[in-house]
Design a protein around this motif. Structure first.
Motif, PDB file in Angstrom:
ATOM      1  N   LYS A   1      -9.747  -4.744   5.601  1.00 23.51           N
ATOM      2  CA  LYS A   1     -10.454  -5.859   6.243  1.00 23.51           C
ATOM      3  C   LYS A   1      -9.513  -7.044   6.453  1.00 23.51           C
ATOM      4  O   LYS A   1      -9.518  -7.685   7.511  1.00 23.51           O
ATOM      5  N   GLU A   2      -8.694  -7.319   5.444  1.00 24.08           N
ATOM      6  CA  GLU A   2      -7.736  -8.420   5.550  1.00 24.08           C
ATOM      7  C   GLU A   2      -6.678  -8.130   6.604  1.00 24.08           C
ATOM      8  O   GLU A   2      -6.301  -9.014   7.384  1.00 24.08           O
TER       9      GLU A   2
ATOM     10  N   ILE B   1       0.841  -1.209   0.000  1.00 24.38           N
ATOM     11  CA  ILE B   1       0.000   0.000   0.000  1.00 24.38           C
ATOM     12  C   ILE B   1       0.872   1.252   0.000  1.00 24.38           C
ATOM     13  O   ILE B   1       0.604   2.227  -0.722  1.00 24.38           O
TER      14      ILE B   1
ATOM     15  N   LEU C   1     -11.139  -3.683   1.135  1.00 24.08           N
ATOM     16  CA  LEU C   1     -10.858  -5.118   1.242  1.00 24.08           C
ATOM     17  C   LEU C   1      -9.500  -5.359   1.897  1.00 24.08           C
ATOM     18  O   LEU C   1      -9.332  -6.286   2.692  1.00 24.08           O
ATOM     19  N   VAL C   2      -8.528  -4.508   1.547  1.00 27.50           N
ATOM     20  CA  VAL C   2      -7.179  -4.646   2.118  1.00 27.50           C
ATOM     21  C   VAL C   2      -7.220  -4.395   3.623  1.00 27.50           C
ATOM     22  O   VAL C   2      -6.611  -5.135   4.407  1.00 27.50           O
TER      23      VAL C   2
ATOM     24  N   TYR D   1       2.279   1.956  -3.601  1.00 26.62           N
ATOM     25  CA  TYR D   1       1.349   2.589  -4.545  1.00 26.62           C
ATOM     26  C   TYR D   1       0.988   4.014  -4.121  1.00 26.62           C
ATOM     27  O   TYR D   1       0.757   4.876  -4.973  1.00 26.62           O
TER      28      TYR D   1
ATOM     29  N   GLN E   1      -6.718   3.025  -8.247  1.00 26.59           N
ATOM     30  CA  GLN E   1      -6.642   1.569  -8.138  1.00 26.59           C
ATOM     31  C   GLN E   1      -6.500   1.134  -6.687  1.00 26.59           C
ATOM     32  O   GLN E   1      -7.175   0.201  -6.236  1.00 26.59           O
ATOM     33  N   ILE E   2      -5.621   1.809  -5.961  1.00 22.06           N
ATOM     34  CA  ILE E   2      -5.404   1.430  -4.567  1.00 22.06           C
ATOM     35  C   ILE E   2      -6.587   1.840  -3.699  1.00 22.06           C
ATOM     36  O   ILE E   2      -6.956   1.150  -2.749  1.00 22.06           O
ATOM     37  N   GLN E   3      -7.226   2.962  -4.049  1.00 19.46           N
ATOM     38  CA  GLN E   3      -8.395   3.398  -3.277  1.00 19.46           C
ATOM     39  C   GLN E   3      -9.552   2.415  -3.423  1.00 19.46           C
ATOM     40  O   GLN E   3     -10.271   2.143  -2.468  1.00 19.46           O
ATOM     41  N   MET E   4      -9.723   1.851  -4.625  1.00 19.81           N
ATOM     42  CA  MET E   4     -10.846   0.942  -4.878  1.00 19.81           C
ATOM     43  C   MET E   4     -10.733  -0.361  -4.087  1.00 19.81           C
ATOM     44  O   MET E   4     -11.746  -0.920  -3.676  1.00 19.81           O
ATOM     45  N   ILE E   5      -9.509  -0.855  -3.893  1.00 17.29           N
ATOM     46  CA  ILE E   5      -9.351  -2.121  -3.163  1.00 17.29           C
ATOM     47  C   ILE E   5      -9.048  -1.905  -1.678  1.00 17.29           C
ATOM     48  O   ILE E   5      -8.956  -2.866  -0.921  1.00 17.29           O
ATOM     49  N   LEU E   6      -8.929  -0.637  -1.266  1.00 19.48           N
ATOM     50  CA  LEU E   6      -8.527  -0.331   0.111  1.00 19.48           C
ATOM     51  C   LEU E   6      -9.458  -0.927   1.167  1.00 19.48           C
ATOM     52  O   LEU E   6      -8.968  -1.474   2.166  1.00 19.48           O
TER      53      LEU E   6
END
Length: 379
Positions: free
Chosen positions: A187-188, A159, A184-185, A162, A177-182
């Protein structure tokens, strides 16, 4: 855009009341803001997204540092090391594994297995060096703790990469791109943070739901080692003979169920009516935690080595394979075992019983394999 809409509304109301001077001022302000948004709207959006990612990055850094701290303190407490293990822990967090070359795929499974075996041995040797007073169970638990801390470290670094790349290039698309999956990231990452404490104290986790079902079946029966870090018990089950397999607990361990199932099949010269595999499965949003579903195929995650061995053995003797899974999300899989998952073990046993009655006849031999990390779950 909300600001422009508000200005338009205010302008309309003032025009109705005849305040001409203020209307002109708002008109000018409206056009200025409109022009600014035309030429600089994307940059403003980019800086807003950068700020959002930066806040999450600070949170990730805190989680990562807390994970490192828990790992170091747990090793000090359990391992009774003569020297400070902090440097060794920091080195462990940066370990990586390079997969085998698959340009020519023939034999790639065995190459991958060899690399994973070397990795496992190396990790255990490092843990023993850091915590010389720990026994085999504690070594497995500490290894899991360090791997969770290593995962957090890796997530943070990706993270950060990027974020800095987007800041350096001022590219909206890199940042988006990084904001869209943030979500989920994050949460993991929070799931791994939860896992750290479970591993440190040897508590069962959600991924051990399959192993828990196997433990219930083999409870009170004699067990023997069948493959590396795997045990089997011969259990009378609904007029059949069930070979119940799980990873050897209660240390944090997944074992080699592929080798275990293959060994039992070979011992019985392929005379196995069916194989039933029980494992945790990723649930979809809207599905209930602990829901049970059944199907066919080798229910096992990981890099694929064990799945390959199981499928190869089944094909050799034309043995059918059934799967029963317990639904949970990624957070539940690595967090301490929740009540819903514990209760679902009895539902799984009922499903397994039904599969055995439907697909086999009295006197048959079946294999029931509970897959998953068996931390905190004995035989």
């Amino acid at each position: 855009m909300n600001l422009i809409a508000a200005l338009i509304g205010t302008q309309t109301k003032l025009a109705q009341f005849g305040n001409t001077d203020l209307t002109w001022i708002l008109n000018i302000l409206f056009y200025v803001i409109f022009i600014v948004f035309i030429f600089y709207g994307q940059k403003i959006q980019m800086y807003v997204i950068l700020r959002e990612v930066e806040v999450s990055l600070y949170k990730l850094k805190f989680i990562k540092e807390e994970g490192r701290k828990i790992a170091v303190e747990t090793i000090k407490e359990i391992g009774k090391a003569q020297t400070d293990p902090t440097d060794r822990v920091d080195r462990f967090l940066e370990y990586f594994t390079i997969g085998p070359q698959n340009l020519d795929p023939a034999g790639v499974v065995w190459k991958l297995e060899h690399i994973l075996d070397v990795r496992d041995t190396r990790f255990k040797d490092e843990v023993k060096a850091m915590a010389p007073a720990s026994d085999e169970i504690q070594v497995n638990n500490l290894e899991n703790t360090l791997e969770a801390a290593s995962a957090l470290n890796f997530i943070y670094k990706v993270i950060r990469h990027y974020y800095l790349l987007g800041k350096k290039t001022l590219s909206l698309y890199v940042i988006m791109q990084i904001q869209m999956i943030l979500p989920l990231v994050m949460k993991e990452a929070e799931a791994y943070a939860s896992a750290l404490k479970a591993f440190a104290y040897g508590q069962p986790i959600g991924d051990g739901a399959g192993a828990l079902v196997a433990a219930k079946l083999m409870h009170g029966q004699e067990t023997r080692k069948i493959a590396k870090d795997c045990v089997v018990a011969t259990v009378p089950f609904e007029g059949r003979t069930a070979f119940v397999i799980k990873a050897e607990g209660p240390g944090g361990n997944v074992g080699k169920p592929g080798d275990a199932i293959k060994a039992v099949i070979e011992e019985n010269e392929g005379k196995i009516a069916t194989v039933i595999m029980i494992d945790a499965a990723l649930k979809l949003e809207g599905e209930g935690l602990g829901e049970v579903a059944e199907g066919v195929g080798a229910a096992i995650g990981g890099p694929g080595v064990d799945q390959y061995k199981i499928e190869d053995s089944l094909l050799k003797y034309h043995i059918s394979i059934n799967a029963v899974v317990i639904k949970e999300d990624v957070g539940d899989a690595v967090s301490p075992l929740r009540k819903e998952l514990f209760d679902s073990a009895d539902k799984v046993l009922e499903r397994v019983k039904q599969v055995v009655l439907d697909k086999t006849k009295e006197g048959d031999k079946v294999i029931i394999a509970g897959i998953g990390n068996t931390i905190g779950i004995g035989q």
